[in-house]
Design an enzyme around this catalytic site. Structure first.
Site: not given
Ligand code: NAP
Length: 308
Positions: A51
């Site tokens: 990341y």
């Molecule tokens: N193990 C793996 O292979 C793997 C893969 C992916 C992720 N991860 C982990 O999981 C975490 C979460 O995944 P993710 O961050 O990609 O997706 P997520 O948690 O499903 O979505 C988060 C995104 O949604 C939007 N968001 C969050 N709160 C909001 C609100 N109140 N209002 C409007 N939009 C909002 C923001 O993006 P925007 O503002 O850009 O829309 C935020 O970055 C990652 O940070 C990482 O630590 C792990």
């Protein structure tokens, strides 16, 4: 706070995703989000060496570096559970012994800590014998550099095989699995994978808890969202996704809370789940998520969402 499976780690009901730090959130924004998350009672931070290598000008390690600088400013490092991962950064994208041992040192340095609380195998590597991989993780635990080890993105079969080897060899065992899992992406986890997790007493720490933002309710018909995630997130905007949003809207109103908090509470209340992971780019976004630290849905509400 739930205890993470067989460990002595007490983790909050929301794990803060770190892939935004150094990507869609700059250092100051990241510090603000981390401060507010800790102030709200959160203590579980998820990152990875990779990341956020995909962002322009980055080469990986940016998120760990920001988290490391943030930790250095605090006096409560022992209260914060830091999870990071190895296996997807270019040049270190395998699960060979040398990769794991070298990457752990690099992560420790960037995080500025003497141990990693939870170290994930980011992605199963079918080209390296599991015995070699698991012996390397075991060595990190024995050396005190890592407290607990975990797996991410494993199939049921490979997870079961890994756990068998760890048991047979007396290696440190995986204590958790980090799969993709949320209200609109359930099929890959519910079933065989969850059965292996449950049978072996592991905890689940699901990623994409918000389906990349879809489960905040900001993707609606006719609404244009500006985010690097918009393409993937808006794929959920089909009949099923709209039905999910309809019930989330209603439950958010009932509980006087946000759509995101209800979606995360549903996830937190699924069998084996210790804490869903979700990320926030700004304080406003985070404030929509932190109510899940307290929110409990009734069983009837959980069942209603599950039935869609
Ligand atoms: N193990 C793996 O292979 C793997 C893969 C992916 C992720 N991860 C982990 O999981 C975490 C979460 O995944 P993710 O961050 O990609 O997706 P997520 O948690 O499903 O979505 C988060 C995104 O949604 C939007 N968001 C969050 N709160 C909001 C609100 N109140 N209002 C409007 N939009 C909002 C923001 O993006 P925007 O503002 O850009 O829309 C935020 O970055 C990652 O940070 C990482 O630590 C792990």
């Amino acid at each position: 706070m739930p205890i993470l499976s067989t460990t002595d780690l007490n983790v909050s009901r929301l794990c803060l995703g770190g892939n935004v730090f150094g990507w869609t959130a700059d250092e100051d924004q990241s510090f603000a989000v981390l401060d507010a998350y800790a102030a709200a009672g959160g203590n579980f931070i998820d990152t990875a060496d990779v990341y956020s290598a995909w962002a322009e000008g980055n080469s990986g390690g940016e998120s760990e570096t920001i988290i490391g600088k943030w930790l250095a400013k605090r006096t409560d490092r022992d209260q914060i559970v830091v999870a990071t991962k190895v296996g997807m950064l270019a040049g270190f994208d395998n699960q060979k012994r040398d990769t794991i041992l070298t990457s752990a040192e690099r992560s420790l340095k960037r995080l500025g800590v003497d141990h990693i609380d939870l170290y994930y195998n980011h992605r199963d590597d079918p080209n390296t014998p599991l015995e070699e991989t698991l012996a390397a993780y075991d060595q990190l635990v024995r050396d005190g550099k890592v407290r607990y080890v975990a797996a991410s993105n494993f199939s049921a079969e490979r997870l079961a095989r890994a756990l068998e080897i760890q048991e047979r060899e007396g290696f440190a065992k995986f204590v958790a699995l980090q799969p993709e899992y949320n209200l609109v992406s359930r099929e890959k986890f519910e079933g065989d994978v969850r059965d292996v997790v449950a049978k072996n007493g592991l905890a689940t720490v699901p990623y994409y808890g918000l389906a990349r933002g879809f489960l905040t309710g900001k993707y609606r018909p006719g609404v244009e969202v500006h985010s690097p995630r918009a393409g993937a997130a808006s794929k959920h905007l089909d009949e099923h996704g709209l039905q999910v949003l309809e019930v989330l809207d209603e439950l958010a109103e009932t509980h006087r809370t946000t759509v995101a908090a209800v979606a995360l509470a549903w996830l937190a209340q699924q069998p084996t789940v210790a804490a869903p992971i979700a990320s926030a780019r700004t304080l406003e976004q985070l404030s929509d998520l932190t109510p899940v630290l307290e929110l409990e849905l009734t069983q009837a509400e959980v069942d209603r969402l599950s039935a869609i």
